[in-house]
Design a protein around this motif. Structure first.
Motif, PDB file in Angstrom:
ATOM      1  N   THR A 116       0.821  -1.217   0.000  1.00  0.00           N
ATOM      2  CA  THR A 116       0.000   0.000   0.000  1.00  0.00           C
ATOM      3  C   THR A 116       0.857   1.271   0.000  1.00  0.00           C
ATOM      4  O   THR A 116       2.055   1.218   0.267  1.00  0.00           O
ATOM      5  CB  THR A 116      -0.902   0.037   1.262  1.00  0.00           C
ATOM      6  N   VAL A 117       0.173   2.370  -0.241  1.00  0.00           N
ATOM      7  CA  VAL A 117       0.819   3.686  -0.202  1.00  0.00           C
ATOM      8  C   VAL A 117       0.769   4.167   1.264  1.00  0.00           C
ATOM      9  O   VAL A 117      -0.123   4.907   1.664  1.00  0.00           O
ATOM     10  CB  VAL A 117       0.094   4.635  -1.176  1.00  0.00           C
ATOM     11  N   GLY A 118       1.708   3.666   2.048  1.00  0.00           N
ATOM     12  CA  GLY A 118       1.747   3.992   3.472  1.00  0.00           C
ATOM     13  C   GLY A 118       0.566   3.386   4.223  1.00  0.00           C
ATOM     14  O   GLY A 118      -0.252   2.636   3.653  1.00  0.00           O
ATOM     15  N   ALA A 119       0.476   3.720   5.506  1.00  0.00           N
ATOM     16  CA  ALA A 119      -0.665   3.258   6.306  1.00  0.00           C
ATOM     17  C   ALA A 119      -1.945   3.938   5.827  1.00  0.00           C
ATOM     18  O   ALA A 119      -3.018   3.327   5.799  1.00  0.00           O
ATOM     19  CB  ALA A 119      -0.422   3.553   7.778  1.00  0.00           C
ATOM     20  N   ALA A 120      -1.812   5.191   5.412  1.00  0.00           N
ATOM     21  CA  ALA A 120      -3.000   5.945   4.961  1.00  0.00           C
ATOM     22  C   ALA A 120      -3.650   5.239   3.778  1.00  0.00           C
ATOM     23  O   ALA A 120      -4.878   5.051   3.747  1.00  0.00           O
ATOM     24  CB  ALA A 120      -2.593   7.367   4.582  1.00  0.00           C
ATOM     25  N   TYR A 175      -7.743  10.017  19.239  1.00  0.00           N
ATOM     26  CA  TYR A 175      -7.516   9.214  18.035  1.00  0.00           C
ATOM     27  C   TYR A 175      -6.837  10.062  16.953  1.00  0.00           C
ATOM     28  O   TYR A 175      -6.911  11.286  16.973  1.00  0.00           O
ATOM     29  CB  TYR A 175      -8.849   8.655  17.505  1.00  0.00           C
ATOM     30  N   PHE A 176      -6.202   9.368  16.011  1.00  0.00           N
ATOM     31  CA  PHE A 176      -5.531  10.014  14.880  1.00  0.00           C
ATOM     32  C   PHE A 176      -6.619  10.620  13.983  1.00  0.00           C
ATOM     33  O   PHE A 176      -7.459   9.892  13.449  1.00  0.00           O
ATOM     34  CB  PHE A 176      -4.723   8.952  14.136  1.00  0.00           C
ATOM     35  N   SER A 177      -6.601  11.958  13.857  1.00  0.00           N
ATOM     36  CA  SER A 177      -7.772  12.638  13.296  1.00  0.00           C
ATOM     37  C   SER A 177      -8.030  12.302  11.829  1.00  0.00           C
ATOM     38  O   SER A 177      -9.156  12.435  11.351  1.00  0.00           O
ATOM     39  CB  SER A 177      -7.633  14.150  13.475  1.00  0.00           C
ATOM     40  N   ASN A 193     -11.409  11.279   7.867  1.00  0.00           N
ATOM     41  CA  ASN A 193     -11.425  11.364   6.398  1.00  0.00           C
ATOM     42  C   ASN A 193     -11.460   9.979   5.755  1.00  0.00           C
ATOM     43  O   ASN A 193     -12.212   9.744   4.814  1.00  0.00           O
ATOM     44  CB  ASN A 193     -10.168  12.092   5.884  1.00  0.00           C
ATOM     45  N   TYR A 194     -10.600   9.075   6.264  1.00  0.00           N
ATOM     46  CA  TYR A 194     -10.544   7.752   5.629  1.00  0.00           C
ATOM     47  C   TYR A 194     -11.921   7.082   5.676  1.00  0.00           C
ATOM     48  O   TYR A 194     -12.314   6.405   4.734  1.00  0.00           O
ATOM     49  CB  TYR A 194      -9.545   6.818   6.345  1.00  0.00           C
ATOM     50  N   VAL A 195     -12.627   7.261   6.788  1.00  0.00           N
ATOM     51  CA  VAL A 195     -13.933   6.607   6.939  1.00  0.00           C
ATOM     52  C   VAL A 195     -14.990   7.337   6.121  1.00  0.00           C
ATOM     53  O   VAL A 195     -15.713   6.716   5.319  1.00  0.00           O
ATOM     54  CB  VAL A 195     -14.334   6.531   8.433  1.00  0.00           C
ATOM     55  N   ILE A 224      -8.122   0.364  15.953  1.00  0.00           N
ATOM     56  CA  ILE A 224      -7.234   0.762  17.051  1.00  0.00           C
ATOM     57  C   ILE A 224      -5.853   1.054  16.476  1.00  0.00           C
ATOM     58  O   ILE A 224      -5.541   0.613  15.365  1.00  0.00           O
ATOM     59  CB  ILE A 224      -7.125  -0.317  18.159  1.00  0.00           C
ATOM     60  N   ASN A 225      -5.060   1.765  17.235  1.00  0.00           N
ATOM     61  CA  ASN A 225      -3.721   2.163  16.788  1.00  0.00           C
ATOM     62  C   ASN A 225      -2.746   1.790  17.902  1.00  0.00           C
ATOM     63  O   ASN A 225      -2.838   2.326  18.997  1.00  0.00           O
ATOM     64  CB  ASN A 225      -3.771   3.678  16.525  1.00  0.00           C
ATOM     65  N   ASN A 226      -1.861   0.835  17.581  1.00  0.00           N
ATOM     66  CA  ASN A 226      -1.014   0.228  18.608  1.00  0.00           C
ATOM     67  C   ASN A 226       0.419   0.112  18.118  1.00  0.00           C
ATOM     68  O   ASN A 226       0.658  -0.609  17.140  1.00  0.00           O
ATOM     69  CB  ASN A 226      -1.566  -1.184  18.909  1.00  0.00           C
ATOM     70  N   GLU A 270      -0.761   0.072  12.579  1.00  0.00           N
ATOM     71  CA  GLU A 270       0.493  -0.173  13.315  1.00  0.00           C
ATOM     72  C   GLU A 270       1.737   0.478  12.713  1.00  0.00           C
ATOM     73  O   GLU A 270       2.790  -0.164  12.621  1.00  0.00           O
ATOM     74  CB  GLU A 270       0.714  -1.693  13.430  1.00  0.00           C
ATOM     75  N   PRO A 271       1.666   1.762  12.328  1.00  0.00           N
ATOM     76  CA  PRO A 271       2.898   2.359  11.794  1.00  0.00           C
ATOM     77  C   PRO A 271       4.006   2.496  12.837  1.00  0.00           C
ATOM     78  O   PRO A 271       5.167   2.652  12.469  1.00  0.00           O
ATOM     79  CB  PRO A 271       2.462   3.735  11.278  1.00  0.00           C
ATOM     80  N   TYR A 272       3.649   2.418  14.133  1.00  0.00           N
ATOM     81  CA  TYR A 272       4.666   2.617  15.186  1.00  0.00           C
ATOM     82  C   TYR A 272       5.107   1.304  15.825  1.00  0.00           C
ATOM     83  O   TYR A 272       5.748   1.313  16.875  1.00  0.00           O
ATOM     84  CB  TYR A 272       4.124   3.568  16.267  1.00  0.00           C
ATOM     85  N   TYR A 318       6.080   1.679   6.637  1.00  0.00           N
ATOM     86  CA  TYR A 318       7.511   1.882   6.911  1.00  0.00           C
ATOM     87  C   TYR A 318       7.824   3.363   7.149  1.00  0.00           C
ATOM     88  O   TYR A 318       8.987   3.731   7.278  1.00  0.00           O
ATOM     89  CB  TYR A 318       8.345   1.328   5.744  1.00  0.00           C
ATOM     90  N   SER A 319       6.772   4.195   7.217  1.00  0.00           N
ATOM     91  CA  SER A 319       6.977   5.642   7.371  1.00  0.00           C
ATOM     92  C   SER A 319       7.773   5.969   8.629  1.00  0.00           C
ATOM     93  O   SER A 319       8.623   6.855   8.632  1.00  0.00           O
ATOM     94  CB  SER A 319       5.631   6.357   7.445  1.00  0.00           C
ATOM     95  N   LYS A 320       7.461   5.279   9.723  1.00  0.00           N
ATOM     96  CA  LYS A 320       8.122   5.583  10.991  1.00  0.00           C
ATOM     97  C   LYS A 320       9.150   4.505  11.317  1.00  0.00           C
ATOM     98  O   LYS A 320      10.216   4.805  11.848  1.00  0.00           O
ATOM     99  CB  LYS A 320       7.104   5.672  12.140  1.00  0.00           C
ATOM    100  N   GLU A 344       8.226   8.294   1.161  1.00  0.00           N
ATOM    101  CA  GLU A 344       8.263   7.271   0.111  1.00  0.00           C
ATOM    102  C   GLU A 344       6.939   6.549  -0.044  1.00  0.00           C
ATOM    103  O   GLU A 344       6.721   5.849  -1.030  1.00  0.00           O
ATOM    104  CB  GLU A 344       9.392   6.255   0.373  1.00  0.00           C
ATOM    105  N   ARG A 345       6.065   6.685   0.936  1.00  0.00           N
ATOM    106  CA  ARG A 345       4.709   6.169   0.868  1.00  0.00           C
ATOM    107  C   ARG A 345       4.676   4.663   0.636  1.00  0.00           C
ATOM    108  O   ARG A 345       4.206   4.199  -0.409  1.00  0.00           O
ATOM    109  CB  ARG A 345       3.891   6.903  -0.226  1.00  0.00           C
ATOM    110  N   ILE A 346       5.187   3.921   1.596  1.00  0.00           N
ATOM    111  CA  ILE A 346       5.206   2.467   1.420  1.00  0.00           C
ATOM    112  C   ILE A 346       4.765   1.746   2.699  1.00  0.00           C
ATOM    113  O   ILE A 346       5.206   2.095   3.793  1.00  0.00           O
ATOM    114  CB  ILE A 346       6.600   1.993   0.930  1.00  0.00           C
ATOM    115  N   PHE A 393       6.380   8.180  19.143  1.00  0.00           N
ATOM    116  CA  PHE A 393       7.260   9.278  19.593  1.00  0.00           C
ATOM    117  C   PHE A 393       6.469  10.525  19.976  1.00  0.00           C
ATOM    118  O   PHE A 393       6.778  11.622  19.555  1.00  0.00           O
ATOM    119  CB  PHE A 393       8.371   9.580  18.589  1.00  0.00           C
ATOM    120  N   TYR A 394       5.427  10.282  20.790  1.00  0.00           N
ATOM    121  CA  TYR A 394       4.572  11.384  21.236  1.00  0.00           C
ATOM    122  C   TYR A 394       4.398  11.354  22.754  1.00  0.00           C
ATOM    123  O   TYR A 394       4.389  10.272  23.355  1.00  0.00           O
ATOM    124  CB  TYR A 394       3.185  11.269  20.601  1.00  0.00           C
ATOM    125  N   LEU A 395       4.194  12.559  23.315  1.00  0.00           N
ATOM    126  CA  LEU A 395       3.735  12.677  24.704  1.00  0.00           C
ATOM    127  C   LEU A 395       2.360  13.324  24.641  1.00  0.00           C
ATOM    128  O   LEU A 395       2.158  14.272  23.875  1.00  0.00           O
ATOM    129  CB  LEU A 395       4.653  13.599  25.512  1.00  0.00           C
TER     130      LEU A 395
END
Ligand code: PLP
Length: 395
Positions: free
Chosen positions: A103-107, A130-132, A136-138, A175-177, A215-217, A243-245, A252-254, A331-333
């Motif tokens: 795919t073109v990234g997780a997006a 949640y990741f805002s 849009n995706y939905v 979910i995002n894990n 699961e990009p992280y 593979y973005s993160k 590179e969008r992969i 990599f967030y607080l």
């Protein structure tokens, strides 16, 4: 001239992107070294050296028509097979290339999943914060995003609230894990509980409720914590990987989508995902980077750099009176604002050239997000500004 739907989207355009632009404006005025931009999750750790080596080798050794040509919409079979074997090795599964769609990234992955599974007005449940971009995706694929709050403070999934939110229209839970924005990792007990609940509800409602694990992280984990692999717990699950993160390649969008053969109507799902790549318009994931990834499956970025950043910033913020759950991954607080109005708090932070994203952007007012994927030196330099900001509110 633009559509009503797009006008609405333009109106609500990403606060994170807006902050990023603001960072550029402030840098022109004060100099980049004096602006502390914690707004966007753009990895500062370099991709592993193996990436460049793989690109050069591929360009030197492979046929240009193969590298740059069209292929099956799911991606190159040999690349998908290599990824499947890597997953099998790590998680004890028996996937083949047929279980992987590049795919073109997780997006891109999340978008083709929603395009494949959603009927108009179907509901997709996620947990706040949640990741805002999920909205849009939905909605771009006809669905409705339903928000269930996590347990405030710990940000663990609230399965009782989830059960109450499930209706006959519920098509999927996303979910995002590890989690953006909180850095929380959902461990085995909660993943098992989620899988059991959805198995029960799918039977009760005589339907199939999918779990999408974004699961990009996955590789950005501290302190040796294990992240359960959803395909081992629930048959109607998709993994959205990127593979973005994990390899610092966001431009590179992969990425890929993975699912198991146990999934209901799996052959229809595969065909749907393939058609979705075309109707969304990306057709296939970038060809060169598919080949690069196959050569770099054992590569990793230096996660200790993020851990050092986390420790420096987290320890300082706690020492000056902020409240925050210590993140275990990503990599967030996600920090409690010192006043209830998180937007006003972000405006106050800007006076000290601190750029932060209000929690409202993640459906969770009263907090703010910091992306600490920036240089250690920059974080060190920002500590004084954080202290001044805190003193303004804590007397
Ligand atoms: N999901 C989450 C939770 C993210 O944080 C991001 C990017 O920041 C994405 C998906 C999109 O990732 P990608 O850039 O691989 O499309």
């Amino acid at each position: 001239m633009i559509s009503e739907k797009m006008k609405k989207a333009v109106g609500g355009n990403s606060v994170i992107r807006a902050m990023f632009e603001e960072g550029k404006r402030l840098s022109d005025i004060y100099g980049a070294e004096n602006v502390f931009d914690f707004s966007i999750g753009n990895p500062n750790v370099e991709p592993p050296a193996t990436i460049k080596k793989a690109i050069l080798e591929i360009l030197d050794e492979e046929s240009p028509n193969k590298i740059h040509g069209y292929m099956n919409n799911s991606g190159y079979e040999d690349v998908r097979e290599a990824i499947a074997q890597d997953i099998n090795k790590k998680h004890g599964l028996d996937l083949t290339f047929k279980n992987i769609v590049m795919t073109v990234g997780a997006a891109g992955g999340l978008s083709i999943i929603f395009k494949t599974i959603l009927n108009p007005e179907d509901e997709v449940i996620t947990f706040s914060p949640y990741f805002s971009e999920y909205r849009n995706y939905v909605s771009d694929n006809g669905g409705k995003l339903v928000i269930v709050p996590t347990h405030m403070g710990t940000f663990e999934l609230d399965l009782v609230a989830l059960e109450a939110a499930i209706t006959p229209r519920t098509k999927a839970i996303i979910i995002n894990n590890p989690n953006n924005p909180t850095g929380v990792i959902y461990k085995e007990d909660i993943i098992k509980g989620l899988a059991e609940l959805l198995t029960k509800k799918s039977e009760e409602l005589n339907t199939c409720i999918f779990i999408i694990s974004d699961e990009p992280y996955r590789e950005l984990v501290y302190d040796d914590i294990k992240i359960p692999y959803m395909l081992n717990y629930y048959k109607n699950a998709f993994i959205g990987y990127s593979y973005s993160k994990s390899l610092s390649l966001p431009g590179e969008r992969i990425g890929y989508v993975a699912f198991s053969n146990e999934m209901d109507d799996v052959d229809d799902v595969v065909q749907g995902l393939n058609i979705a790549t075309r109707s969304i318009g990306y057709v296939n994931a970038p060809s060169l980077f598919q080949r690069v990834i196959a050569k770099c499956l054992d590569s990793e970025v230096d996660v200790s750099i993020y851990k050092k950043n986390r420790d420096l910033l987290y320890n300082h913020l706690i020492s000056i009176g902020f409240e925050c759950t210590k993140p275990e991954g990503a990599f967030y607080l996600f920090v409690k604002a010192l006043i209830p109005d998180d937007t006003a708090f972000a405006a106050a932070a800007k006076k000290y050239n601190l750029l932060i994203v209000p929690g409202s952007a993640f459906g969770c007012p009263g907090y703010f997000r910091l992306a600490y994927c920036t240089s250690y030196a920059k974080i060190e330099k920002s500590l004084d500004a954080w202290t001044k900001l805190a003193k303004e509110f804590i007397k």
